[in-house]
Enzyme design. Structure first.
Site, PDB file in Angstrom:
ATOM      1  CE  LYS A 127      -5.365  -1.045  -1.429  1.00 58.86           C
ATOM      2  NZ  LYS A 127      -4.454  -0.420  -0.463  1.00 58.86           N
ATOM      3  CG  ASP A 156      -1.714   7.564   0.407  1.00 61.30           C
ATOM      4  OD1 ASP A 156      -1.047   8.611   0.391  1.00 61.30           O
ATOM      5  OD2 ASP A 156      -2.316   7.127  -0.588  1.00 61.30           O
ATOM      6  CG  ASP A 198      -1.681   1.230   1.467  1.00 58.81           C
ATOM      7  OD1 ASP A 198      -2.385   1.652   0.526  1.00 58.81           O
ATOM      8  OD2 ASP A 198      -1.582   1.822   2.559  1.00 58.81           O
ATOM      9  N   GLY A 230      -5.460   2.576  -3.209  1.00 58.57           N
ATOM     10  CA  GLY A 230      -6.767   3.115  -3.585  1.00 58.57           C
ATOM     11  C   GLY A 230      -6.641   4.281  -4.544  1.00 58.57           C
ATOM     12  CG  ASP A 262      -2.376   2.279   6.420  1.00 64.11           C
ATOM     13  OD1 ASP A 262      -3.111   3.144   6.921  1.00 64.11           O
ATOM     14  OD2 ASP A 262      -2.253   2.141   5.190  1.00 64.11           O
ATOM     15  CG  ASN A 276      -7.837   0.577   1.810  1.00 64.26           C
ATOM     16  OD1 ASN A 276      -7.275   0.765   2.880  1.00 64.26           O
ATOM     17  ND2 ASN A 276      -7.341   1.017   0.679  1.00 64.26           N
TER      18      ASN A 276
END
Length: 266
Positions: free
Chosen positions: A191, A10, A8, A43, A214, A217
């Site tokens: 994902k 962010d 991921d 995302g 984290d 999602n």
């Protein structure tokens, strides 16, 4: 031996200053040099994610829009794509108009909203994204999109999420990428689905994959991967289901995980 890592962006790959640190960059390069496929799973829109991927020196397909779009970096060929069903798109626009909610849509990898407001400005500042205004809601709702995003108070989003799930049914996937971002995708736009697709694409068994994230999602890919890694700054629910919890995004948590499982495996 792990062969594929999906990370991921962010609050995971980048620190709170929105940077990939030199130490993390070096760990990624070392993993790639060992023959491990390193990709992003975010995302974010492809346009936003690919800038970071190129900065890192990746040349593999990346997972964007929560898993709704998997696209090659080298030739920009689309490998996997799932759009929100058009009936659901129209219903979400109607719902958001009725309840005066800020809604963003993505058309041809560009971010559109009905009006300029502080939520839009804050979001695009955060993601360094351009945006376009189209006041005609019917026009926006007529275009296929990989993702719809509602921005509002976290508690209010928790209140309306069940209403939207009931309204839209089984054909969509609804998740939160941040407490104040409610995201709506095709039901296969996760994902987890995208990671399974990429593993098959590269001929990897799922047991040979690592997923690092984290937020909620990320839970589908952490559950799908052979090794699910939660960041030290991850939400408690993700840490509970992860196989391993690494350091935070401000402590090079991605590097620590790569060191442990790829570069210096016991």
């Amino acid at each position: 031996m792990y062969k594929l890592i999906a990370i991921d962006i962010d609050d995971t790959l980048i620190n709170d200053s929105k940077e990939v640190t030199p130490a993390t960059q070096q760990a990624l390069e070392q993993a790639i040099a060992k023959g491990v496929i390193v990709t992003l799973a975010t995302g974010r829109a492809y346009a936003s994610a690919q800038a970071i991927a190129r900065q890192i020196g990746m040349n593999v397909p990346i997972i964007t829009y929560q898993g709704s779009l998997v696209k090659n970096l080298l030739d920009e060929k689309v490998l996997y794509e799932r759009y929100v069903p058009m009936e659901a798109v129209r219903k979400v626009f109607d719902y958001c108009m009725l309840h005066h909610l800020h809604l963003q849509t993505y058309i041809d990898d560009k971010l559109f909203a009905r009006e300029e407001n502080q939520k839009l400005i804050d979001y695009t500042t955060l993601n360094r994204t351009e945006y376009y205004i189209e006041p005609d809601v019917a026009k926006l709702a007529a275009h296929p999109t990989p993702k719809l995003l509602i921005i509002d108070d976290p508690d209010y989003l928790d209140e309306i999420a069940p209403q939207l799930r009931e309204l839209l049914g089984e054909d969509v996937h609804i998740t939160k990428s941040k407490p104040n971002f409610l995201e709506i995708m095709h039901h296969e736009g996760t994902k987890g689905h995208a990671l399974k697709f990429l593993a098959a694409h590269f001929g990897c068994d799922m047991s040979q994959t690592i997923a690092i994230g984290d937020s909620w999602n990320d839970h589908e890919m952490l559950e799908a991967a052979g090794l699910g890694v939660a960041m030290g700054n991850a939400i408690p629910a993700l840490k509970e289901l992860a196989d391993y919890v690494t350091l935070s995004n401000n402590e090079d948590g991605v590097k620590a995980a790569i060191d442990k499982f790829i570069l210096q495996p016991e």
